[in-house]
Scaffold this motif. Structure first.
Motif, mmCIF file in Angstrom:
data_model
loop_
_atom_site.group_PDB
_atom_site.id
_atom_site.type_symbol
_atom_site.label_atom_id
_atom_site.label_comp_id
_atom_site.label_asym_id
_atom_site.label_seq_id
_atom_site.Cartn_x
_atom_site.Cartn_y
_atom_site.Cartn_z
ATOM 1 N N UNK A 1 29.058 26.003 25.237
ATOM 2 C CA UNK A 1 28.644 26.732 26.443
ATOM 3 C C UNK A 1 27.126 26.713 26.589
ATOM 4 N N UNK A 2 26.429 26.846 25.473
ATOM 5 C CA UNK A 2 24.970 26.838 25.497
ATOM 6 C C UNK A 2 24.452 25.480 25.965
ATOM 7 N N UNK A 3 25.012 24.403 25.418
ATOM 8 C CA UNK A 3 24.589 23.061 25.812
ATOM 9 C C UNK A 3 24.867 22.838 27.294
ATOM 10 N N UNK A 4 26.017 23.271 27.773
ATOM 11 C CA UNK A 4 26.362 23.131 29.184
ATOM 12 C C UNK A 4 25.379 23.917 30.059
ATOM 13 N N UNK A 5 25.018 25.125 29.640
ATOM 14 C CA UNK A 5 24.071 25.932 30.400
ATOM 15 C C UNK A 5 22.705 25.247 30.473
ATOM 16 N N UNK A 6 22.234 24.707 29.351
ATOM 17 C CA UNK A 6 20.954 23.999 29.337
ATOM 18 C C UNK A 6 21.021 22.781 30.250
ATOM 19 N N UNK A 7 22.142 22.077 30.253
ATOM 20 C CA UNK A 7 22.319 20.922 31.126
ATOM 21 C C UNK A 7 22.230 21.340 32.592
ATOM 22 N N UNK A 8 22.904 22.416 32.966
ATOM 23 C CA UNK A 8 22.850 22.908 34.342
ATOM 24 C C UNK A 8 21.428 23.313 34.731
ATOM 25 N N UNK A 9 20.738 23.986 33.845
ATOM 26 C CA UNK A 9 19.360 24.414 34.134
ATOM 27 C C UNK A 9 18.461 23.191 34.325
ATOM 28 N N UNK A 10 18.637 22.180 33.483
ATOM 29 C CA UNK A 10 17.825 20.964 33.595
ATOM 30 C C UNK A 10 18.078 20.250 34.914
ATOM 31 N N UNK A 11 19.338 20.080 35.274
ATOM 32 C CA UNK A 11 19.678 19.405 36.527
ATOM 33 C C UNK A 11 19.160 20.199 37.716
ATOM 34 N N UNK A 12 19.321 21.512 37.684
ATOM 35 C CA UNK A 12 18.838 22.354 38.778
ATOM 36 C C UNK A 12 17.328 22.228 38.934
ATOM 37 N N UNK A 13 16.610 22.176 37.832
ATOM 38 C CA UNK A 13 15.158 22.029 37.883
ATOM 39 C C UNK A 13 14.769 20.675 38.452
ATOM 40 N N UNK A 14 15.460 19.612 38.035
ATOM 41 C CA UNK A 14 15.159 18.282 38.557
ATOM 42 C C UNK A 14 15.423 18.201 40.062
ATOM 43 N N UNK A 15 16.534 18.776 40.506
ATOM 44 C CA UNK A 15 16.841 18.777 41.942
ATOM 45 C C UNK A 15 15.764 19.542 42.707
ATOM 46 N N UNK A 16 15.344 20.674 42.178
ATOM 47 C CA UNK A 16 14.289 21.465 42.830
ATOM 48 C C UNK A 16 12.997 20.650 42.932
ATOM 49 N N UNK A 17 12.617 19.954 41.855
ATOM 50 C CA UNK A 17 11.381 19.173 41.881
ATOM 51 C C UNK A 17 11.457 18.023 42.882
ATOM 52 N N UNK A 18 12.589 17.336 42.921
ATOM 53 C CA UNK A 18 12.733 16.228 43.872
ATOM 54 C C UNK A 18 12.692 16.752 45.304
ATOM 55 N N UNK A 19 13.425 17.845 45.559
ATOM 56 C CA UNK A 19 13.425 18.401 46.920
ATOM 57 C C UNK A 19 12.028 18.843 47.332
ATOM 58 N N UNK A 20 11.301 19.472 46.445
ATOM 59 C CA UNK A 20 9.959 19.932 46.810
ATOM 60 C C UNK A 20 9.026 18.745 47.051
ATOM 61 N N UNK A 21 9.161 17.671 46.258
ATOM 62 C CA UNK A 21 8.319 16.498 46.485
ATOM 63 C C UNK A 21 8.661 15.788 47.787
ATOM 64 N N UNK A 22 9.938 15.687 48.105
ATOM 65 C CA UNK A 22 10.336 15.067 49.373
ATOM 66 C C UNK A 22 9.846 15.918 50.545
ATOM 67 N N UNK A 23 9.933 17.240 50.417
ATOM 68 C CA UNK A 23 9.438 18.130 51.472
ATOM 69 C C UNK A 23 7.932 17.972 51.652
ATOM 70 N N UNK A 24 7.189 17.889 50.552
ATOM 71 C CA UNK A 24 5.737 17.671 50.647
ATOM 72 C C UNK A 24 5.435 16.345 51.316
ATOM 73 N N UNK A 25 6.182 15.304 50.954
ATOM 74 C CA UNK A 25 5.981 13.988 51.559
ATOM 75 C C UNK A 25 6.266 14.031 53.052
ATOM 76 N N UNK A 26 7.369 14.671 53.435
ATOM 77 C CA UNK A 26 7.727 14.796 54.847
ATOM 78 C C UNK A 26 6.644 15.563 55.616
ATOM 79 N N UNK A 27 6.213 16.688 55.054
ATOM 80 C CA UNK A 27 5.174 17.483 55.718
ATOM 81 C C UNK A 27 3.877 16.706 55.842
ATOM 82 N N UNK A 28 3.568 15.896 54.843
ATOM 83 C CA UNK A 28 2.370 15.058 54.906
ATOM 84 C C UNK A 28 2.483 14.050 56.046
ATOM 85 N N UNK A 29 3.676 13.488 56.226
ATOM 86 C CA UNK A 29 3.869 12.525 57.312
ATOM 87 C C UNK A 29 3.809 13.200 58.677
#
Length: 101
Positions: free
Chosen positions: A27-55
């Motif tokens: 359960x702990x490993x699964x939770x860490x996996x979910x947290x990691x994926x959620x963080x990566x998705x957040x970072x990608x979304x924020x970078x794409x949003x910054x890129x879009x706003x820049x354009x």
């Protein structure tokens, strides 16, 4: 004799606790996996949003991309064309994903 019995009980308690922790490890490993994926998705979304706003918010006299327009007798030719431009944007976004991961 009492001390030996107390030690045996303590050992048994520690074994039960270790078994419980071992069973919770998945359960702990699964939770860490979910947290990691959620963080990566957040970072990608924020970078794409910054890129879009820049354009979108870039002033008209500043350049983000270089484009060549050639005029023919009955047409205009753009370089890069629409498909090349889409490929460039896709590679930028894919690069964001690969940089994070």
């Amino acid at each position: 004799m009492v001390a030996e019995r107390e030690e045996a009980e303590e050992r048994q308690r520690m074994k039960r606790l270790a078994a419980k922790h071992y069973n919770m490890l998945g359960y702990y490993v699964r939770m860490i996996d979910y947290i990691t994926i959620e963080t990566l998705v957040y970072l990608v979304k924020s970078n794409v949003t910054k890129f879009y706003n820049e354009m979108v918010n870039r002033a008209a006299n500043t350049r983000l991309f270089n484009t060549v327009v050639k005029y023919g007798k009955d047409c205009m030719v753009f370089h890069p064309d629409c498909e090349e431009f889409k490929d460039i944007i896709k590679s930028i976004i894919d690069g964001m994903v690969s940089d994070i991961g």
